[in-house]
Design an enzyme around this catalytic site. Structure first.
Site, PDB file in Angstrom:
ATOM      1  N   ARG A  50       0.857  -1.190   0.000  1.00 31.60           N
ATOM      2  CA  ARG A  50       0.000   0.000   0.000  1.00 31.60           C
ATOM      3  C   ARG A  50       0.882   1.225   0.000  1.00 31.60           C
ATOM      4  O   ARG A  50       1.288   1.691   1.060  1.00 31.60           O
ATOM      5  CB  ARG A  50      -0.867   0.031   1.267  1.00 31.60           C
ATOM      6  CG  ARG A  50      -1.762  -1.160   1.421  1.00 31.60           C
ATOM      7  CD  ARG A  50      -2.568  -1.038   2.695  1.00 31.60           C
ATOM      8  NE  ARG A  50      -3.379  -2.242   2.895  1.00 31.60           N
ATOM      9  CZ  ARG A  50      -4.199  -2.429   3.913  1.00 31.60           C
ATOM     10  NH1 ARG A  50      -4.315  -1.488   4.840  1.00 31.60           N
ATOM     11  NH2 ARG A  50      -4.911  -3.530   4.023  1.00 31.60           N
ATOM     12  N   ASP A  52       1.934   5.059  -0.089  1.00 34.48           N
ATOM     13  CA  ASP A  52       1.293   6.276   0.410  1.00 34.48           C
ATOM     14  C   ASP A  52       1.049   7.285  -0.704  1.00 34.48           C
ATOM     15  O   ASP A  52       1.611   7.173  -1.794  1.00 34.48           O
ATOM     16  CB  ASP A  52       2.204   6.942   1.452  1.00 34.48           C
ATOM     17  CG  ASP A  52       2.137   6.229   2.788  1.00 34.48           C
ATOM     18  OD1 ASP A  52       1.103   5.599   3.079  1.00 34.48           O
ATOM     19  OD2 ASP A  52       3.125   6.306   3.537  1.00 34.48           O
ATOM     20  N   ARG A 197      10.887   5.759   4.909  1.00 39.01           N
ATOM     21  CA  ARG A 197      10.863   7.213   5.143  1.00 39.01           C
ATOM     22  C   ARG A 197      11.471   7.565   6.498  1.00 39.01           C
ATOM     23  O   ARG A 197      12.094   8.634   6.652  1.00 39.01           O
ATOM     24  CB  ARG A 197       9.439   7.745   4.998  1.00 39.01           C
ATOM     25  CG  ARG A 197       8.953   7.696   3.540  1.00 39.01           C
ATOM     26  CD  ARG A 197       7.457   7.922   3.412  1.00 39.01           C
ATOM     27  NE  ARG A 197       7.063   9.193   4.014  1.00 39.01           N
ATOM     28  CZ  ARG A 197       5.794   9.543   4.219  1.00 39.01           C
ATOM     29  NH1 ARG A 197       4.819   8.723   3.856  1.00 39.01           N
ATOM     30  NH2 ARG A 197       5.514  10.702   4.769  1.00 39.01           N
TER      31      ARG A 197
END
Lengths: 250, 250
Positions: A50, A52, A197
């Site tokens: 998934r 972002d 991240r």
């Protein structure tokens, strides 16, 4: 019915990530729309991850079931003719009906781009995090090497994530430079939510003098999200490759 | 009053080229707007060339006269704060009041990108011409070498151009490949209208079998635009560098 695996590439700038959600355009939605236009039937598409909002993918895998006889380049060309120009399908092949893009993935490689120059780069807008002060890519590369191995990456997982097992094996982590472009690349058997991240944000905080370059072992040990650095913005991140048993496309 | 030379970079996708024109947004216009916002005075900006709609520039030079005391990074930062995100100023320095960005340019280097893959690349949309059949970059590189030298390039000038002297000296011409990305680069003391795009279109027509790979000497000899190939689309073209006496920024 047959299960088809699609290999696609997308510029995530205009999308609220992969997964369908109300009141936002997602890659999964435009792909399901395209499949419905080609096959005449609405099919659910399952993705390998998934991503972002704003995150890109050079190679993303997904699967759907269809009665359509289209395969290979014919299906790619048909889908590409109706998909928006920021999404393209490269491969479409029939796979075992038990194939699952997420559970069957043996690993993934992400890259994260930083534009390290005094002024912004118009061509890097949407594709690289702009960091103005000079990054020492050699020190960052040495620091990144501490991520390699089998560790509990709880400290590199977004707070509030519900995943139980936070142990992952990182097989590659490196920081390289080409002119003003600094790139972090990382390969692992799986990634926690925001893991790449937070890794990049931690390297960023080292370069900013907020964390020592040898901080990663202690951060891993702590298991504490607050011990790691900031979460880097999404637009520098790109899912580069997904590996399956036969390392499809690798 | 002092003359300031600006070195800028822009993604030309959203612009109708450099030069101000009615009812269309151009780079010159947004730059003049930005200068007016910073200095409070409307100044005319003179560019080093007139790029077409959709053409990009990694390094473009222009000049304007101002009473403002801002120079260097201070002026760059002030302009970048008000410019749209697809235009950025990298250098701003005081130059001799006789400096002219176009007449004083000693040469320019352009690159033209082609995406040579079966399916489109979402990241190359707007930056590369998509050619689906396989390009033989080595044959094209050998063909491109015939462009090098001092020649009358009338055959490589858009029909209807009013320029009188069509002799130019090409000092570098090459075709290279990196994966699916094929790049034509060319350096000359000056370029005629559409010259690079017609060169690329001619190489394209060789790869398509419409022209032999050794066609360039005869095309140059003919002086006939109709003897050369198609005009390649603008979005693959990028002005890479402008050279001045001191080969500024080179």
């Amino acid at each position: 019915m047959a299960r088809i695996r699609l290999t696609l590439c997308y510029d995530g700038t205009a999308y609220h990530g992969w997964q369908v959600q109300p009141n936002a355009v997602t890659v999964q939605q435009v792909l399901q729309d395209a499949i419905e236009r080609i096959t005449g039937v609405r099919s659910g598409v399952t993705g390998c991850s998934r991503t972002d909002a704003g995150v890109h993918a050079r190679m993303f895998c997904c699967a759907f079931d269809t009665a359509s006889p289209l395969r290979g380049d014919k299906l790619c060309n048909a889908l590409n003719a109706v998909l928006p120009r920021d999404v393209a399908v490269y491969e479409a092949e029939e796979v075992d009906e038990a194939f699952h893009p997420r559970y069957d993935a043996k690993g993934k490689r992400y890259v994260y781009h930083l534009h390290n120059g005094r002024h912004r780069d118009p061509f890097a807008e949407g594709y690289a995090w702009h960091v103005r002060w000079p990054l020492d890519e050699q020190a960052l590369d040495r620091a990144a090497k501490d991520l390699i191995g089998t560790h509990d990456f709880a400290a590199f997982c977004a707070a509030g994530s519900s995943v139980e097992d936070t142990v992952r094996t990182v097989s590659h982590a490196a920081v390289t430079r080409e002119g003003d472009r600094v790139t972090f690349s990382v390969e692992a058997d799986g990634f926690l939510y925001n893991m790449v991240r937070i890794m990049v944000g931690t390297l960023h905080d080292m370069a900013a003098g907020k964390l020592p370059y040898d901080a990663i072992p202690a951060i891993l040990q702590s298991g504490d999200r607050a011990a790691a650095g900031v979460t880097a913005p999404p637009h520098g991140l790109c899912l580069e490759r997904v590996f399956y048993e036969e390392r499809k496309g690798g």
